[in-house]
Scaffold this motif. Structure first.
Motif, PDB file in Angstrom:
ATOM      1  N   ALA A 123       0.829  -1.207   0.000  1.00 16.19           N
ATOM      2  CA  ALA A 123       0.000   0.000   0.000  1.00 16.19           C
ATOM      3  C   ALA A 123       0.866   1.260   0.000  1.00 16.19           C
ATOM      4  CB  ALA A 123      -0.938  -0.005   1.212  1.00 16.19           C
ATOM      5  N   VAL A 124       1.909   1.267   0.816  1.00 14.51           N
ATOM      6  CA  VAL A 124       2.750   2.470   0.871  1.00 14.51           C
ATOM      7  C   VAL A 124       3.563   2.599  -0.425  1.00 14.51           C
ATOM      8  CG1 VAL A 124       4.916   1.638   1.943  1.00 14.51           C
ATOM      9  CG2 VAL A 124       4.073   3.913   2.473  1.00 14.51           C
ATOM     10  N   ARG A 125       3.958   1.480  -1.004  1.00 16.68           N
ATOM     11  CA  ARG A 125       4.681   1.546  -2.277  1.00 16.68           C
ATOM     12  C   ARG A 125       3.798   2.159  -3.367  1.00 16.68           C
ATOM     13  NH1 ARG A 125       5.087  -3.740  -5.460  1.00 16.68           N
ATOM     14  NH2 ARG A 125       2.903  -3.141  -5.731  1.00 16.68           N
ATOM     15  N   ASP A 126       2.559   1.687  -3.464  1.00 12.12           N
ATOM     16  CA  ASP A 126       1.663   2.223  -4.486  1.00 12.12           C
ATOM     17  C   ASP A 126       1.456   3.724  -4.280  1.00 12.12           C
ATOM     18  OD1 ASP A 126       1.545  -0.359  -5.365  1.00 12.12           O
ATOM     19  OD2 ASP A 126      -0.505  -0.741  -4.684  1.00 12.12           O
ATOM     20  N   ALA A 127       1.306   4.132  -3.014  1.00 15.83           N
ATOM     21  CA  ALA A 127       1.112   5.545  -2.707  1.00 15.83           C
ATOM     22  C   ALA A 127       2.362   6.350  -3.061  1.00 15.83           C
ATOM     23  CB  ALA A 127       0.760   5.719  -1.227  1.00 15.83           C
ATOM     24  N   LEU A 128       3.535   5.836  -2.694  1.00 19.22           N
ATOM     25  CA  LEU A 128       4.793   6.548  -2.975  1.00 19.22           C
ATOM     26  C   LEU A 128       5.026   6.659  -4.480  1.00 19.22           C
ATOM     27  CD1 LEU A 128       7.055   5.006  -0.209  1.00 19.22           C
ATOM     28  CD2 LEU A 128       6.713   7.455  -0.549  1.00 19.22           C
ATOM     29  N   GLN A 129       4.729   5.588  -5.221  1.00 22.58           N
ATOM     30  CA  GLN A 129       4.903   5.648  -6.674  1.00 22.58           C
ATOM     31  C   GLN A 129       4.016   6.743  -7.267  1.00 22.58           C
ATOM     32  OE1 GLN A 129       4.136   1.653  -8.099  1.00 22.58           O
ATOM     33  NE2 GLN A 129       6.296   1.081  -7.968  1.00 22.58           N
ATOM     34  N   ALA A 130       2.773   6.833  -6.792  1.00 24.96           N
ATOM     35  CA  ALA A 130       1.844   7.839  -7.312  1.00 24.96           C
ATOM     36  C   ALA A 130       2.329   9.249  -6.966  1.00 24.96           C
ATOM     37  CB  ALA A 130       0.443   7.597  -6.757  1.00 24.96           C
ATOM     38  N   VAL A 131       2.872   9.419  -5.760  1.00 24.30           N
ATOM     39  CA  VAL A 131       3.360  10.741  -5.338  1.00 24.30           C
ATOM     40  C   VAL A 131       4.587  11.138  -6.164  1.00 24.30           C
ATOM     41  CG1 VAL A 131       4.447  12.021  -3.437  1.00 24.30           C
ATOM     42  CG2 VAL A 131       2.410  10.640  -3.006  1.00 24.30           C
ATOM     43  N   VAL A 132       5.524  10.207  -6.329  1.00 25.11           N
ATOM     44  CA  VAL A 132       6.757  10.521  -7.059  1.00 25.11           C
ATOM     45  C   VAL A 132       6.445  10.781  -8.538  1.00 25.11           C
ATOM     46  CG1 VAL A 132       9.053   9.684  -7.723  1.00 25.11           C
ATOM     47  CG2 VAL A 132       8.199   9.262  -5.427  1.00 25.11           C
ATOM     48  N   ARG A 133       5.409  10.121  -9.062  1.00 26.01           N
ATOM     49  CA  ARG A 133       5.007  10.378 -10.451  1.00 26.01           C
ATOM     50  C   ARG A 133       4.179  11.656 -10.578  1.00 26.01           C
ATOM     51  NH1 ARG A 133       3.639   4.201 -11.065  1.00 26.01           N
ATOM     52  NH2 ARG A 133       5.529   3.463 -12.089  1.00 26.01           N
ATOM     53  N   GLY A 134       3.848  12.280  -9.446  1.00 29.04           N
ATOM     54  CA  GLY A 134       3.066  13.509  -9.474  1.00 29.04           C
ATOM     55  C   GLY A 134       1.589  13.274  -9.713  1.00 29.04           C
ATOM     56  N   GLN A 135       1.130  12.031  -9.503  1.00 30.66           N
ATOM     57  CA  GLN A 135      -0.278  11.714  -9.743  1.00 30.66           C
ATOM     58  C   GLN A 135      -1.137  11.932  -8.500  1.00 30.66           C
ATOM     59  OE1 GLN A 135       0.587   7.691 -10.792  1.00 30.66           O
ATOM     60  NE2 GLN A 135       0.763   8.088 -12.985  1.00 30.66           N
ATOM     61  N   GLN A 136      -0.490  11.986  -7.338  1.00 28.19           N
ATOM     62  CA  GLN A 136      -1.208  12.159  -6.073  1.00 28.19           C
ATOM     63  C   GLN A 136      -0.445  13.160  -5.210  1.00 28.19           C
ATOM     64  OE1 GLN A 136      -4.058  10.819  -4.881  1.00 28.19           O
ATOM     65  NE2 GLN A 136      -4.491   9.441  -6.598  1.00 28.19           N
ATOM     66  N   PRO A 137      -1.159  13.891  -4.338  1.00 24.98           N
ATOM     67  CA  PRO A 137      -0.467  14.817  -3.426  1.00 24.98           C
ATOM     68  C   PRO A 137       0.225  14.041  -2.303  1.00 24.98           C
ATOM     69  CG  PRO A 137      -2.816  14.798  -2.966  1.00 24.98           C
ATOM     70  CD  PRO A 137      -2.615  13.907  -4.161  1.00 24.98           C
ATOM     71  N   PRO A 138       1.320  14.598  -1.758  1.00 24.72           N
ATOM     72  CA  PRO A 138       2.054  13.906  -0.690  1.00 24.72           C
ATOM     73  C   PRO A 138       1.199  13.587   0.534  1.00 24.72           C
ATOM     74  CG  PRO A 138       3.325  15.757  -1.528  1.00 24.72           C
ATOM     75  CD  PRO A 138       1.972  15.846  -2.174  1.00 24.72           C
ATOM     76  N   GLY A 139       0.097  14.301   0.696  1.00 23.83           N
ATOM     77  CA  GLY A 139      -0.774  14.091   1.855  1.00 23.83           C
ATOM     78  C   GLY A 139      -1.292  12.667   1.981  1.00 23.83           C
ATOM     79  N   ILE A 140      -1.338  11.928   0.862  1.00 21.71           N
ATOM     80  CA  ILE A 140      -1.853  10.553   0.948  1.00 21.71           C
ATOM     81  C   ILE A 140      -0.912   9.644   1.738  1.00 21.71           C
ATOM     82  CG2 ILE A 140      -3.151  10.720  -1.224  1.00 21.71           C
ATOM     83  CD1 ILE A 140      -0.936   8.808  -2.403  1.00 21.71           C
ATOM     84  N   LEU A 141       0.314  10.140   2.015  1.00 22.31           N
ATOM     85  CA  LEU A 141       1.273   9.321   2.774  1.00 22.31           C
ATOM     86  C   LEU A 141       1.083   9.445   4.283  1.00 22.31           C
ATOM     87  CD1 LEU A 141       4.453  10.223   0.669  1.00 22.31           C
ATOM     88  CD2 LEU A 141       3.079   8.135   0.506  1.00 22.31           C
ATOM     89  N   ALA A 142       0.366  10.481   4.703  1.00 27.84           N
ATOM     90  CA  ALA A 142       0.236  10.774   6.136  1.00 27.84           C
ATOM     91  C   ALA A 142      -0.282   9.595   6.961  1.00 27.84           C
ATOM     92  CB  ALA A 142      -0.632  12.013   6.336  1.00 27.84           C
ATOM     93  N   PRO A 143      -1.312   8.882   6.498  1.00 23.39           N
ATOM     94  CA  PRO A 143      -1.853   7.785   7.336  1.00 23.39           C
ATOM     95  C   PRO A 143      -0.831   6.694   7.646  1.00 23.39           C
ATOM     96  CG  PRO A 143      -3.362   8.301   5.527  1.00 23.39           C
ATOM     97  CD  PRO A 143      -2.103   9.066   5.267  1.00 23.39           C
ATOM     98  N   PHE A 144       0.199   6.554   6.816  1.00 23.43           N
ATOM     99  CA  PHE A 144       1.189   5.502   7.054  1.00 23.43           C
ATOM    100  C   PHE A 144       2.072   5.804   8.273  1.00 23.43           C
ATOM    101  CE2 PHE A 144       0.118   4.988   2.570  1.00 23.43           C
ATOM    102  CZ  PHE A 144      -0.171   3.632   2.548  1.00 23.43           C
TER     103      PHE A 144
END
Ligand code: ZN
Length: 171
Positions: free
Chosen positions: A58-79
């Motif tokens: 789950a964190v990998r998928d989120a990090l990939q999306a953030v690094v690709r600029g597809q999602q804001p960094p805020g989605i990492l907060a719950p981890f």
């Protein structure tokens, strides 16, 4: 668990981001099968449990999306929920001990490594410039000019393609 040194954390983050390579043109996931995931997690200092696998994927998928600029960094907060870091002084040095649910520790480490890089070396972590490639690179060059995950693989391939396109469009 003590917070690993910076380079080790960065290497871990990059290894995690690069667990979904294309092999012979087919997208793969090194964390998909239980046995493969378990050995990968153990190699990274994890416990290898199914819950840890789910969290790390789950964190990998989120990090990939953030690094690709597809999602804001805020989605990492719950981890980072439930994690804390405690300083201790020994031999004149402060060491930090990270505490979290054991199944969450690797995911916390990944987010902290990403945060450290974003803060101290912004723009250095990015997707490979070859759009067909699913890998990421951490640019450690002085001029921040690296574009490909690997010069041997994507670098030469992209150069050959550009050369081919130039040759084709030149009358
Ligand atoms: Zn590449």
């Amino acid at each position: 668990m003590a917070v690993a040194d910076e380079t080790a954390s960065e290497d871990f983050l990059l290894a995690l981001l690069n667990t979904t390579p294309r092999v012979d043109g087919i997208p793969t996931d090194q964390l998909a099968g239980p046995a493969a995931a378990r050995s990968w997690l153990l190699r990274q200092g994890g416990a290898g449990s199914a819950a840890e696998q789910r969290r790390v994927v789950a964190v990998r998928d989120a990090l990939q999306a953030v690094v690709r600029g597809q999602q804001p960094p805020g989605i990492l907060a719950p981890f980072l929920d439930g994690a804390s870091s405690r300083p201790a002084l020994g031999q004149g040095r402060v060491t930090w001990t990270l505490t979290a649910d054991p199944d969450h520790l690797l995911a916390v480490r990944a987010v902290l490594a990403w945060a450290g890089l974003s803060q101290h070396r912004p723009g250095r972590l990015r997707p490979c410039a070859n759009e067909a490639c699913r890998l990421f690179l951490l640019d450690r060059t002085k001029g921040n000019t690296a574009r490909w995950c690997s010069m041997a693989v994507c670098g030469n391939r992209m150069k050959a393609r550009r050369h081919y396109q130039r040759a084709r469009t030149t009358p």
